[in-house]
Design a protein around this motif. Sequence first.
Motif, short mmCIF file in Angstrom:
data_model
loop_
_atom_site.label_atom_id
_atom_site.label_comp_id
_atom_site.label_asym_id
_atom_site.label_seq_id
_atom_site.Cartn_x
_atom_site.Cartn_y
_atom_site.Cartn_z
N THR A 138 35.77 20.98 25.74
CA THR A 138 35.90 21.67 27.03
C THR A 138 35.80 20.71 28.21
O THR A 138 35.68 21.16 29.35
CB THR A 138 34.81 22.76 27.18
OG1 THR A 138 33.52 22.13 27.30
CG2 THR A 138 34.81 23.71 25.99
N ILE B 193 31.66 32.85 28.27
CA ILE B 193 32.61 33.93 28.01
C ILE B 193 32.34 35.02 29.05
O ILE B 193 31.83 36.10 28.76
CB ILE B 193 32.48 34.45 26.57
CG1 ILE B 193 32.64 33.28 25.58
CG2 ILE B 193 33.53 35.52 26.27
CD1 ILE B 193 32.40 33.66 24.14
N GLU C 152 27.89 37.14 30.09
CA GLU C 152 27.36 36.57 28.85
C GLU C 152 26.24 35.58 29.15
O GLU C 152 25.20 35.56 28.49
CB GLU C 152 28.49 35.88 28.07
CG GLU C 152 28.04 35.19 26.79
CD GLU C 152 28.05 33.68 26.88
OE1 GLU C 152 27.04 33.06 26.52
OE2 GLU C 152 29.08 33.11 27.31
N THR D 239 32.35 33.31 37.74
CA THR D 239 33.36 33.92 36.89
C THR D 239 34.71 33.80 37.58
O THR D 239 34.78 33.72 38.80
CB THR D 239 33.04 35.40 36.61
OG1 THR D 239 34.11 35.97 35.84
CG2 THR D 239 32.93 36.19 37.91
N PHE E 257 40.26 38.02 30.57
CA PHE E 257 40.30 36.73 29.88
C PHE E 257 38.90 36.22 29.55
O PHE E 257 38.76 35.27 28.79
CB PHE E 257 41.05 35.70 30.72
CG PHE E 257 42.51 36.01 30.86
CD1 PHE E 257 43.41 35.55 29.94
CD2 PHE E 257 42.98 36.80 31.91
CE1 PHE E 257 44.77 35.84 30.06
CE2 PHE E 257 44.33 37.09 32.04
CZ PHE E 257 45.23 36.62 31.10
N ARG E 258 37.88 36.82 30.15
CA ARG E 258 36.47 36.50 29.88
C ARG E 258 36.20 35.02 29.99
O ARG E 258 35.82 34.35 29.03
CB ARG E 258 36.05 37.01 28.48
CG ARG E 258 36.35 38.47 28.18
CD ARG E 258 35.91 39.43 29.27
NE ARG E 258 34.50 39.30 29.59
CZ ARG E 258 34.04 39.26 30.84
NH1 ARG E 258 34.86 39.31 31.87
NH2 ARG E 258 32.75 39.16 31.06
N ILE E 259 36.36 34.49 31.18
CA ILE E 259 36.10 33.07 31.41
C ILE E 259 35.19 32.91 32.63
O ILE E 259 35.48 33.43 33.71
CB ILE E 259 37.41 32.26 31.56
CG1 ILE E 259 37.14 30.80 31.89
CG2 ILE E 259 38.34 32.89 32.58
CD1 ILE E 259 36.45 30.05 30.78
N ASP F 31 28.19 31.77 19.57
CA ASP F 31 29.64 31.66 19.66
C ASP F 31 30.06 30.21 19.77
O ASP F 31 29.22 29.31 19.95
CB ASP F 31 30.15 32.44 20.88
CG ASP F 31 29.66 31.88 22.21
OD1 ASP F 31 30.13 30.80 22.60
OD2 ASP F 31 28.80 32.51 22.85
N ASN G 197 33.65 28.77 21.75
CA ASN G 197 34.17 28.99 23.09
C ASN G 197 35.44 29.83 22.99
O ASN G 197 35.91 30.16 21.90
CB ASN G 197 34.47 27.65 23.79
CG ASN G 197 33.21 26.88 24.13
OD1 ASN G 197 32.51 27.20 25.08
ND2 ASN G 197 32.91 25.86 23.34
N GLN G 198 36.01 30.18 24.15
CA GLN G 198 37.26 30.92 24.16
C GLN G 198 38.40 30.07 23.61
O GLN G 198 38.27 28.87 23.39
CB GLN G 198 37.63 31.35 25.59
CG GLN G 198 36.62 32.21 26.28
CD GLN G 198 35.64 31.38 27.04
OE1 GLN G 198 35.22 30.30 26.61
NE2 GLN G 198 35.23 31.86 28.21
N TYR G 199 39.53 30.74 23.47
CA TYR G 199 40.75 30.03 23.09
C TYR G 199 41.07 28.96 24.13
O TYR G 199 40.96 29.18 25.33
CB TYR G 199 41.89 31.05 22.97
CG TYR G 199 43.26 30.44 22.88
CD1 TYR G 199 43.54 29.48 21.90
CD2 TYR G 199 44.26 30.78 23.78
CE1 TYR G 199 44.80 28.90 21.82
CE2 TYR G 199 45.51 30.22 23.70
CZ TYR G 199 45.79 29.27 22.73
OH TYR G 199 47.02 28.69 22.66
N ILE H 298 43.09 29.71 27.29
CA ILE H 298 42.43 30.39 28.40
C ILE H 298 41.78 29.37 29.33
O ILE H 298 41.86 29.49 30.55
CB ILE H 298 41.41 31.41 27.88
CG1 ILE H 298 42.14 32.56 27.16
CG2 ILE H 298 40.56 31.96 29.02
CD1 ILE H 298 41.21 33.57 26.53
#
Length: 393
Positions: A73, A102, A106, A238, A248-250, A271, A273-275, A278
Amino acid sequence: MRQIRFAKRLQHLQSNIFADIDLAKAKALTAGNQLIDLSLGSSDLPVDDHIIEAIANSLYDHSTHGYLLFHGTRDFRQAVAQWYEQKFSICIDPESEVLPLIGSQEGTAHLPLAILNPGDFALLLDPGYPSHIGGVHLAEGQVYTMPLKEENDFLPVLTDIPQEVLSASQMMVLNYPHNPTSAIAPLSFFKLAVAFCQQHGLVLVHDFPYVDLVFEDNQVPSILQADPQKSVSIEFFTLSKSYNMGGFRIGYAVGNAELIRALRQVKSVVDFNQYWGILNGAIAALTTSQAGIKARVMKFRQRRDVFVQALYKIGWHVSIPKATMYIWAKLPEAWSDKSTEFCTQLLEKTGVIISPGAGFGKLGEGYVRFALVHEPSVLETAVERIGKFLYEL
């Protein structure tokens, strides 16, 4: 056969305002009602094309299809640090002072797991955002609520907190511009809060989703402008509000390196991380022209003005918010202790869905929250229905 037994901590999570509204909405849709949903702060505006393109282009890159761990990231964290320094003139180390999330919710829900031991107090705003209290209960902490009153501009009076509570407290959570009241806090208040937390050994958490959604050229500060050494503070952001990327939850956290590391430890067992795509979209959002934000702010300002004027016409006078996408409205006297009942009857009789103030805390009772997530014509229709509902009552 032995029955399944559940953890006692679930007792504190039996109800959630947004889950309850979602259930009521589903029932109304099943009954065939035509709804106008003003309950959830989920923007109806589209994500900018260049952000969508960055995500779409990533789909065809097979290297983005695997798990994404922290070191992958880095580009996103560097974009965050650059954005933050440009906006607030505070230097951020992308390696140790930024953590992808996320969504900011979160982060605010998980952070108490890294700070609180069972029985420790967290100082929370009342009214306040529900995930703040939920995270404390998950950590088996205790909640002390700091009252927000209109006569104090919806700012807590820190000196009113009892010493016996302070001695058992580990964290304070602030949120300005504030959800649900739309209040903003000056830098002078943040400086008081930082000094207070330094004095009492508290972690200062600032939930900051409405950083850009501010009207009339008001400027809202970052908590790190009051704590440039990042001695006690962590701030949550956010892309849901500024860039319409709620689905998109970022989001991300910025601040004290030890707090970032502790939250990262919690996340590492929950978790990855996101895709990757994104995050590429988020990088595009943070590093390109911010002109789209100004246009969105103007839209929400127009909606605010239309909605407030429409409420005035039906005899419902409210304060004009300086920020956020919400109207925090005191109920007519007959409903001053019945916000949930008011919202339930309004939905059943008119199809207009709003949030009861009681869902945001004890001191939210007597208020309702409107989310300005429709075009002006729809908002005017909603107020017409509300006016008819009040007249018939």
